[in-house]
Design a protein around this motif. Structure first.
Motif, short mmCIF file in Angstrom:
data_model
loop_
_atom_site.label_atom_id
_atom_site.label_comp_id
_atom_site.label_asym_id
_atom_site.label_seq_id
_atom_site.Cartn_x
_atom_site.Cartn_y
_atom_site.Cartn_z
N SER A 212 0.83 -1.20 0.00
CA SER A 212 0.00 0.00 0.00
C SER A 212 0.87 1.25 0.00
O SER A 212 1.88 1.31 0.70
CB SER A 212 -0.90 0.00 1.23
OG SER A 212 -1.71 1.15 1.28
N VAL A 213 0.45 2.22 -0.80
CA VAL A 213 1.15 3.51 -0.87
C VAL A 213 0.10 4.60 -0.72
O VAL A 213 -0.75 4.79 -1.60
CB VAL A 213 1.90 3.67 -2.21
CG1 VAL A 213 2.60 5.01 -2.28
CG2 VAL A 213 2.90 2.53 -2.40
N ALA A 217 5.63 10.28 1.35
CA ALA A 217 6.87 9.59 1.74
C ALA A 217 6.89 8.17 1.19
O ALA A 217 7.92 7.69 0.69
CB ALA A 217 7.00 9.58 3.26
N GLU A 218 5.75 7.50 1.26
CA GLU A 218 5.66 6.15 0.71
C GLU A 218 5.78 6.17 -0.80
O GLU A 218 6.34 5.25 -1.42
CB GLU A 218 4.35 5.49 1.14
CG GLU A 218 4.30 5.18 2.63
CD GLU A 218 2.93 4.72 3.10
OE1 GLU A 218 2.85 4.11 4.18
OE2 GLU A 218 1.93 5.00 2.39
N ALA A 245 -7.88 9.34 -11.74
CA ALA A 245 -8.16 7.98 -11.29
C ALA A 245 -8.16 7.95 -9.76
O ALA A 245 -7.44 8.70 -9.12
CB ALA A 245 -7.12 7.01 -11.85
N ASP A 246 -8.97 7.05 -9.17
CA ASP A 246 -9.05 7.05 -7.72
C ASP A 246 -8.05 6.11 -7.06
O ASP A 246 -7.68 6.30 -5.90
CB ASP A 246 -10.48 6.71 -7.25
CG ASP A 246 -11.00 5.40 -7.80
OD1 ASP A 246 -10.23 4.68 -8.47
OD2 ASP A 246 -12.18 5.08 -7.57
N GLU A 247 -7.57 5.10 -7.80
CA GLU A 247 -6.61 4.15 -7.25
C GLU A 247 -5.97 3.40 -8.40
O GLU A 247 -6.59 3.18 -9.44
CB GLU A 247 -7.32 3.17 -6.30
CG GLU A 247 -6.40 2.16 -5.63
CD GLU A 247 -7.15 1.17 -4.74
OE1 GLU A 247 -6.48 0.40 -4.03
OE2 GLU A 247 -8.40 1.18 -4.77
N VAL A 248 -4.71 2.99 -8.21
CA VAL A 248 -4.02 2.15 -9.19
C VAL A 248 -3.47 0.94 -8.47
O VAL A 248 -2.89 1.05 -7.38
CB VAL A 248 -2.88 2.90 -9.90
CG1 VAL A 248 -2.20 1.98 -10.92
CG2 VAL A 248 -3.39 4.16 -10.58
N VAL A 249 -3.68 -0.23 -9.07
CA VAL A 249 -3.18 -1.48 -8.51
C VAL A 249 -2.25 -2.13 -9.53
O VAL A 249 -2.60 -2.26 -10.71
CB VAL A 249 -4.32 -2.47 -8.18
CG1 VAL A 249 -3.77 -3.68 -7.44
CG2 VAL A 249 -5.41 -1.79 -7.37
N THR A 268 0.15 -4.31 -5.41
CA THR A 268 0.54 -3.01 -4.85
C THR A 268 -0.56 -2.00 -5.13
O THR A 268 -0.89 -1.75 -6.29
CB THR A 268 1.86 -2.52 -5.47
OG1 THR A 268 2.90 -3.45 -5.16
CG2 THR A 268 2.24 -1.14 -4.95
N HIS A 269 -1.12 -1.42 -4.08
CA HIS A 269 -2.21 -0.45 -4.20
C HIS A 269 -1.66 0.95 -3.94
O HIS A 269 -1.12 1.23 -2.87
CB HIS A 269 -3.33 -0.75 -3.21
CG HIS A 269 -4.12 -1.96 -3.54
ND1 HIS A 269 -5.46 -1.92 -3.89
CD2 HIS A 269 -3.76 -3.27 -3.63
CE1 HIS A 269 -5.89 -3.13 -4.15
NE2 HIS A 269 -4.88 -3.98 -4.01
N VAL A 270 -1.82 1.83 -4.94
CA VAL A 270 -1.36 3.21 -4.81
C VAL A 270 -2.58 4.11 -4.83
O VAL A 270 -3.38 4.08 -5.78
CB VAL A 270 -0.39 3.60 -5.93
CG1 VAL A 270 0.20 4.99 -5.67
CG2 VAL A 270 0.73 2.57 -6.07
#
Length: 315
Positions: A212-213, A217-218, A245-249, A268-270
């Motif tokens: 997760s990001v 900092a992440e 976009a609301d989220e990228v995986v 990995t969820h950003v």
């Protein structure tokens, strides 16, 4: 909920599981899904069968991508058309009313052609001309929304529609970043399927998966960890999130139920919050490389020369 899924073109990627998941989302869960695909491996294989050496160049910023001359562009169009038809047929076999498109159709992916690119050869910076690539400036979201409203699942890919003076010509563009622009235009969740489980803190150690990001900092740590082809995906992530976009995986295409597992927490969820502006004076990037921003890393280049980070690779 709208989901954009990018299916990679690497040899190690099997699309069967992704197509099954698209059928589940579109038919059983009645969600809008757009598929974007790559195919650079198939392009390279076809070029080699034709006796044409694929050419890759490195930009001054270290990005490696395909140099697409006129001959390569013809092969690119042929191969991507074949791949698109195969994916559409695969979805239709599972009861999905899929429609194949490329970026030229309806100017789905539109922007200026870039005929020149900065490269590094033998340690020297040069400008190579004759490239057939482009920078996406606009997505025809109305076309996609119309297809969704009529019950269709669009399957899209490069080439894009490149504006070349008064003409529109098909040109190469990166498939990950094409998917990012589509997700931005639709305000969708973007799932980038690849041949690894996600982005690793240590690129050689799958046990270091970054799950997760959420903070700047992440995000900085993620950028530092991304190497090789994963660096291009991080560029696509930034463009998608900063564009809407609301989220990228980023997740494995070869996992069981790859899209469903990605949406359920795998990979990995950003999140968009990772690109939030830092406190004044922090000096970190605010993620301003949005879907409509061209040449953010172009260092003041002339408009006729392609951005260093925009060398195309229709993977």
């Amino acid at each position: 909920m709208t989901t954009v899924v990018k299916i990679g073109g690497a040899r190690a990627v099997d699309p069967a599981g992704a197509l099954s998941d698209v059928a589940t989302l579109a038919n059983e869960q009645e969600q809008d899904v757009a598929v974007v695909h790559g195919g650079s491996t198939a392009v390279d294989e076809t070029l080699e069968r034709l006796g044409i050496e694929p050419e890759y160049v490195e930009t001054p910023s270290g990005v490696v991508g395909r140099f697409t001359d006129a001959e390569t562009m013809e092969v690119f169009e042929m191969v991507f058309g074949h791949l698109n038809t195969q994916l559409v047929a695969g979805l239709q076999s599972q009861g999905v009313d899929a429609v194949g498109l490329n970026g030229v159709d309806g100017k789905l992916l539109y922007g200026p052609r870039k005929s020149a690119v900065r490269v590094v050869e033998d340690g020297k910076r040069k400008v190579r001309r004759g490239d057939h690539s482009g920078t996406i400036k606009r997505v025809n979201a109305d076309l996609l929304e119309t297809l969704f409203a009529d019950g269709y699942t669009p399957v899209a890919s490069p080439p894009m529609a490149g504006k070349d003076e008064d003409a529109v010509v098909p040109v190469n563009t990166d498939a990950d970043r094409s998917a990012a622009h589509v997700a931005s235009a639709l305000g969708a969740t973007l799932v980038l399927l690849t041949d690894v489980k996600g982005i690793y803190a240590d690129p050689d150690d799958p046990s270091t998966l970054i799950e997760s990001v959420k903070t700047p900092a992440e995000w900085a740590d993620l950028e530092s960890a991304a190497e090789g082809f994963m660096g291009r995906k991080v560029m696509a992530i930034e463009e998608a999130l900063s564009g809407g976009a609301d989220e990228v995986v980023v997740a494995s295409a070869n996992a069981d139920d790859p899209i469903l597992s990605a949406l359920g927490g795998g990979g990995t969820h950003v999140h968009a919050s990772a690109l939030d502006a830092p406190d004044e004076g922090d000096g970190a990037s605010d993620g301003g490389n949005g879907a409509d921003d061209e040449g953010a890393n172009d260092e003041g280049a002339d408009a006729s020369v392609e951005s260093e980070n925009d060398t195309s690779e229709g993977e």
